[in-house]
Design an enzyme around this catalytic site. Sequence first.
Site, PDB file in Angstrom:
ATOM      1  N   HIS A  94      -2.294   9.018   2.774  1.00 41.70           N
ATOM      2  CA  HIS A  94      -3.724   9.301   2.903  1.00 41.70           C
ATOM      3  C   HIS A  94      -4.393   9.377   1.521  1.00 41.70           C
ATOM      4  O   HIS A  94      -5.372   8.686   1.245  1.00 41.70           O
ATOM      5  CB  HIS A  94      -3.896  10.628   3.658  1.00 41.70           C
ATOM      6  CG  HIS A  94      -5.316  11.070   3.828  1.00 41.70           C
ATOM      7  ND1 HIS A  94      -5.955  11.033   5.037  1.00 41.70           N
ATOM      8  CD2 HIS A  94      -6.229  11.551   2.949  1.00 41.70           C
ATOM      9  CE1 HIS A  94      -7.193  11.471   4.896  1.00 41.70           C
ATOM     10  NE2 HIS A  94      -7.384  11.796   3.624  1.00 41.70           N
ATOM     11  N   GLU A  95      -3.842  10.213   0.665  1.00 43.30           N
ATOM     12  CA  GLU A  95      -4.466  10.398  -0.650  1.00 43.30           C
ATOM     13  C   GLU A  95      -4.415   9.115  -1.465  1.00 43.30           C
ATOM     14  O   GLU A  95      -5.315   8.816  -2.247  1.00 43.30           O
ATOM     15  CB  GLU A  95      -3.806  11.552  -1.421  1.00 43.30           C
ATOM     16  CG  GLU A  95      -3.933  12.922  -0.748  1.00 43.30           C
ATOM     17  CD  GLU A  95      -5.359  13.285  -0.365  1.00 43.30           C
ATOM     18  OE1 GLU A  95      -6.307  12.822  -1.026  1.00 43.30           O
ATOM     19  OE2 GLU A  95      -5.534  14.021   0.630  1.00 43.30           O
TER      20      GLU A  95
ATOM     21  N   HIS B 259      -7.430   7.050  -0.778  1.00 42.25           N
ATOM     22  CA  HIS B 259      -8.589   7.456  -1.583  1.00 42.25           C
ATOM     23  C   HIS B 259      -8.456   6.898  -2.998  1.00 42.25           C
ATOM     24  O   HIS B 259      -9.434   6.468  -3.608  1.00 42.25           O
ATOM     25  CB  HIS B 259      -8.680   8.976  -1.670  1.00 42.25           C
ATOM     26  CG  HIS B 259      -9.172   9.638  -0.410  1.00 42.25           C
ATOM     27  ND1 HIS B 259     -10.338   9.282   0.214  1.00 42.25           N
ATOM     28  CD2 HIS B 259      -8.662  10.656   0.334  1.00 42.25           C
ATOM     29  CE1 HIS B 259     -10.523  10.044   1.292  1.00 42.25           C
ATOM     30  NE2 HIS B 259      -9.515  10.884   1.387  1.00 42.25           N
TER      31      HIS B 259
ATOM     32  N   HIS C 161      -9.452   3.335  -3.197  1.00 46.73           N
ATOM     33  CA  HIS C 161     -10.916   3.242  -3.124  1.00 46.73           C
ATOM     34  C   HIS C 161     -11.518   3.435  -4.522  1.00 46.73           C
ATOM     35  O   HIS C 161     -12.379   2.690  -4.962  1.00 46.73           O
ATOM     36  CB  HIS C 161     -11.421   4.310  -2.150  1.00 46.73           C
ATOM     37  CG  HIS C 161     -12.832   4.108  -1.681  1.00 46.73           C
ATOM     38  ND1 HIS C 161     -13.493   5.032  -0.922  1.00 46.73           N
ATOM     39  CD2 HIS C 161     -13.714   3.102  -1.871  1.00 46.73           C
ATOM     40  CE1 HIS C 161     -14.708   4.601  -0.653  1.00 46.73           C
ATOM     41  NE2 HIS C 161     -14.874   3.429  -1.222  1.00 46.73           N
TER      42      HIS C 161
HETATM   43 ZN   LIG Z   1      -9.213  12.466   2.826  1.00 42.52          ZN
END
Ligand SMILES: [Zn+2]
Length: 698
Positions: free
Chosen positions: A490-491, A494, A497
């Site tokens: 998940h991280e 980010h 991104h």
């Molecule tokens: Zn998040």
Amino acid sequence: MKKLIYLLIAFSMTLFSCRQSQDNPLLADFNTPFGAPPFDKIQNEHFMPAYEEAMRMHKAEIEAIVNQPETPDFANTIEAYDNAGELLSQISSIFGGLNGANTNPELQQIAKESTPLLTAHRNDIRFNEKLFDRIRQVFDKRNELNLNQEQTRLLEKVYDDFARNGAALPENQRNELKEINQRISMVSLQLSQNLLAENNGFKLIIDNKDDLAGLPEDVISAAAEEARSAGHEEKWVFTLAKPSWTPFLQFSQRRDLREKLYRAYTMRGNNNNENDNKALFTELISLRQKMAELLGYENYAEYFISDQMAGTPKNVYDFLYQVWEPALAKAIGERNEMQAIIDRENGDFKLESWDWWYYAEKVRTEKYNLNGDELKPYFTLDNVRNGIFTLTNNLYGLTFIHRQEVPVYHPEVQAYEVLDKNGSHLGLLYIDPHPRPGKRSGAWCGTYRSGSWKNGEKIAPIVTIVMNFTRPAGDQPALLSWDETTTFFHEFGHALHNLFANGHYKRTSRSVPRDFVELPSQILENWAGEPELLKKYALHYKTGEPIPDELILKLTNSKYFNQGFDNVEYLAAAILDLDWHTGIITTATDVNEFEKATLDRIGMIPEIVPRYRTTNFGHIFGSGYAAGYYVYRWAGVLDADAFYAFKESGDLYNQELASKFRKFILAENALWEGMEAYVKFRGHEPSIEPFLERSGLK
Ligand SMILES: [Zn+2]
């Protein structure tokens, strides 16, 4: 390079700031590999002077924009405004990063001192009438300026930021708005403080060992520890903190005590005592309504959502109802399954909300039979990191090189240079995996420097992901739980991104709506559990054997566990939030009546309580998630649909899809609004079906 320019400006301003910057590494040229923050040189005492200097410079930059004699145009006003304050962002990023990941009492003190100064500084700019007047002049002639797509968006966003704060209102209304805002911040602070007092105000104290029946050893010893620190020797204490009450509800055989604890939890802020939140919350809602009306919106939800991917409250309602119906049906099935267990055990009672966790655990054991400890040996920290490196290499052609020469703020932090497909430098990535005193809890991704463009040259981003994962123990490496494994993916989403962001302007390239931001992160979690990738990275730390198919199957099946409850509990809170902020319910005279009206309207079953009830709904006390609690599932639908595109293509690493995802979702946020970007990637708006399927709701 940009540091030098700042030094020149600082030098020309005062001799003092020049002298200071010479021995303050935050104000000097970093002179480090990749321009990384010189963590080996930065001391606590460098921050306050650096902040002061950076604010002084930012202020001077704004003054220069406002006081120039030239007619306002895009370059001298909008672009200049966007460029201003770069040193301040840099220092704030470094300070914020350190204060979150590696703080100490001195840094915390600096945070206390600097926060009000920074707020006042930002307010001065936000309410600077002359500045807004120039921005408006440029905005009014936007059609004659020959701006490109990105510049047009920047102009609109900057204008909107001021307008949404009331800058465009006549003076008397602006003053009214200021008063409302002040009162809102007082009320929301009081609501949170009351909630904190309620959280801390209740303890379930157990002094008879028999009352611990059913609880696992580690839960009992945590409760004994809790009791000791509260001064209750030889007793056990359970609190309203999640890690304390959840296992009690899951495992305690004492139905009466489960009821006592869960009632206390759901009634926080609703006890008609000095911490009661009912009247305060109603006041907050009417203040927000007034604020929205002043700004020209029908209600607060219209105001908040107008700036989001969803666009309107109606779109959010439609979306929530679409999940609500199948989720409720599924939850009713789960309830019946649990009632059957009660009946089989001759329980002779009807399942109640405080029984749900307990019987869900029984269902979990009977149906899914997955023991977390079986999984762990396959998920060492290094395995999982390598799995993510492999995934991002397959999708985007990235490579990662460990760079020991880059200074770090703690020996456990590793710095990686990220190389793009063609071998060019994409950015720097820190990975900070384990807990320690001085690191706040949870996991997050941040930047020490956002990617940007300066005079046609790309300034590469410096990104960090910080987690609190299980440490190595003895000669055993760090073995991650499944939850930790997906958190890592998940991280990392980010981080991608941030690494790929390619806009030219700060305002447009670095911010996306709240209901968009979890798409890049959540989509990566989907790959974590794909058998094809698991076989590559989930290798037993002793034997090197890949994870067996039987375990993969259990892992896949366990995704469906308790999904009806999970969605219903969440959605009821999301709908409640929206009902409050649209004022859709007009018949209720108080908070409890209002809640009941909402729950009746959607056909809530009594065995489930919304994840948050009004008086303890911390997310919506502040402005962050008010009318925005829906964003978590919204992003869930987006990531399921986006991942389904890969599945559907028959190639988990489909290059055409990966390059579209990178371009429209991760890189070009400066050019497109959320839904526009999504449609460009996917060819159509997201379908809810993949989400329903993934959660076993169809
Ligand atoms: Zn998040």
